[in-house]
Scaffold this active site. Structure first.
Site, PDB file in Angstrom:
ATOM      1  NE  ARG A 262      -3.650  -2.350   2.451  1.00 22.30           N
ATOM      2  CZ  ARG A 262      -4.547  -2.634   3.404  1.00 22.30           C
ATOM      3  NH1 ARG A 262      -4.751  -1.770   4.383  1.00 22.30           N
ATOM      4  NH2 ARG A 262      -5.215  -3.769   3.378  1.00 22.30           N
ATOM      5  NE  ARG A 277      -1.227   4.524   9.337  1.00 26.19           N
ATOM      6  CZ  ARG A 277      -2.487   4.112   9.137  1.00 26.19           C
ATOM      7  NH1 ARG A 277      -2.870   3.785   7.921  1.00 26.19           N
ATOM      8  NH2 ARG A 277      -3.351   4.055  10.130  1.00 26.19           N
ATOM      9  CD  GLU A 349      -7.779  -1.593  11.213  1.00 29.87           C
ATOM     10  OE1 GLU A 349      -7.850  -2.363  10.238  1.00 29.87           O
ATOM     11  OE2 GLU A 349      -7.811  -0.347  11.109  1.00 29.87           O
ATOM     12  CB  SER A 352     -10.765  -4.153   9.343  1.00 29.03           C
ATOM     13  OG  SER A 352     -11.900  -3.382   9.098  1.00 29.03           O
ATOM     14  NE  ARG A 391      -1.333  -2.093  11.673  1.00 24.98           N
ATOM     15  CZ  ARG A 391      -2.154  -1.069  11.583  1.00 24.98           C
ATOM     16  NH1 ARG A 391      -3.250  -1.023  12.343  1.00 24.98           N
ATOM     17  NH2 ARG A 391      -1.909  -0.065  10.764  1.00 24.98           N
TER      18      ARG A 391
END
Length: 427
Positions: A262, A277, A349, A352, A391
């Site tokens: 990403r 991130r 997070e 999701s 994560r």
């Protein structure tokens, strides 16, 4: 993608849904202008076709009656009708493409059970598991622990690829692999079929799941029509693009590990330290194909499946339901699972889980039919992280750290680490 007929018949519902999503909007005036042009073209074509058929039948009769001049005039009329029909068909095709593009940019309608809210600060907590970790010493952040333990090398990651990339080595690399295998095994036991998809995908696949055209700036381009995947959801969902599934075999449970890529174009300045991130990360994904009447139940079980991983690793977390203002483009309802990270003194997070209902299935043309049924229906698609691997590693490093600088390996992960029970500072 919403049904064009639904949009036409329920523009106020679309208005309200976009308003509830805060930043979403659609061009209502342009939609009805294009829709009107399309319908006018269809009506005119139908009239011309009927006229052409009538006149065509008259030509033979006129020839038999010796009325050659009138027959010739009728032929010219038929030819003119044919030319006008072709012109209208081209116009309709152009209008339909514009109409499709307009509707494709409208986000999904939030389910009625989704709470109204402006942004992530208004996401209600559904439940929590475990107690936030407390220490009798000054804990370190995972970016410091990883460097001190010699398992995460940020400087060499930048040297090899650039900012927001990192290098895992030694037991760090082994833990990444261990977590992937552990997660996949858990999902296999729950009935998920494992896949190993390509990490390069095409435009049609990304359109099907809703990444294109809206999120093109967040994607890595390989060639004009090829991209690196942002998530395995794209590939797993599009396995059945343009297919009709056997309704008696639903629901289908799929899982896959993939690297994910990403650009994070819209996240400047957020979570710039550590591995929370980054531009490339590993993730184990879950995707389900379900009947419409069963999809909400399947969403709850998907969340429970992701929670199970954290419970086995004994990592404290909580679950929130995303409010309308924080809901993703393709989702009708979504839960986030957020793991406790001591460095943030907060939850972050880690998964999701979304029910997209028939939004993606309409874009990707995925339908199902029962053996006795004559008609087909759009399937409901669901997706969720099970989990984001990097994560999860960050959460283990921070929550399992010890005063001597070592990190204990969670008991459930020890067999996957070849019996290694702790990571200790390198001498």
């Amino acid at each position: 993608m919403l049904d064009i007929r639904f949009v036409r018949e329920n523009p106020d519902v679309v208005d309200a849904a976009c308003k509830s999503r805060q930043n979403a909007h659609w061009d209502r005036e342009k939609f009805f202008k294009l829709d009107g042009e399309r319908r006018e073209a269809i009506v005119e074509v139908e009239g011309l076709q009927a006229e052409r058929n009538t006149v065509s039948k008259q030509i033979g009769q006129l020839m038999r009656e010796g009325k050659a001049q009138e027959a010739e005039a009728a032929k010219k009329q038929v030819a003119a009708n044919k030319e006008r029909i072709a012109e209208l068909d081209r116009k309709r095709d152009t209008v339909e493409e514009e109409l499709k593009a307009l509707v494709a940019a409208i986000p999904n309608i939030p389910d009625e059970s989704v709470p109204y809210g402006a942004d992530d600060s208004e996401n209600p907590e559904v439940r929590r598991w475990g107690v936030p970790t407390e220490f009798d010493f000054e804990p370190k952040a995972h970016w410091d622990l990883g460097a001190d333990l010699g398992v995460i090398d940020f400087d060499r990651g930048v040297k090899l690829a650039g900012t927001r990339f990192y290098l895992l080595s030694g037991l760090g690399a082994r833990m990444e692999r261990a977590l992937i295998n552990f997660m996949i095994d858990c999902h296999n036991e729950a009935g998920f079929k494992e896949f190993w998809p390509p990490v390069i995908t095409n435009h049609d696949s990304l359109f099907g799941t809703g990444q294109l055209p809206k999120f093109e700036d967040d994607l890595y381009h390989v060639q004009p029509d090829l991209y690196l995947i942002p998530t395995a959801e794209v590939q797993l969902t599009n396995i059945h693009r343009d297919e009709i599934l056997d309704g008696t075999k639903l629901p289908l449970f799929y899982t896959a590990f993939t690297p994910c890529f990403r650009e994070e174009a819209g996240s400047a300045g957020r979570d710039t330290r550590g591995i929370i991130r980054v531009h490339e990360f590993d993730k184990v994904e879950m995707v389900k194909f379900a009947r419409p009447e069963d999809s909400m139940n399947q969403l709850e079980s998907m969340v429970a499946e992701a929670e199970k991983i954290l419970q086995l690793l004994k990592l404290p977390y909580h679950v929130v339901i995303l409010c309308t203002g924080d809901l993703g483009f393709s989702a009708a309802k979504c839960y986030d699972i957020e793991v406790w990270l001591p460095s943030y003194n907060n939850y972050k997070e880690i998964s999701s889980c979304s029910n997209c209902k028939d939004f993606q299935a309409r874009r990707a043309n995925i339908r199902f039919k029962d053996s006795a049924g004559k008609s087909t229906q759009l399937v409901h698609t669901l997706n969720g992280s099970g989990l984001a691997v990097g994560r999860t590693m960050a959460a283990i490093l921070e929550n399992y750290q010890n005063a001597d600088g070592s990190v204990t390996i969670p008991e459930a992960l020890v067999p996957y680490m070849g019996g290694v029970e702790a990571i200790r500072p390198e001498a």
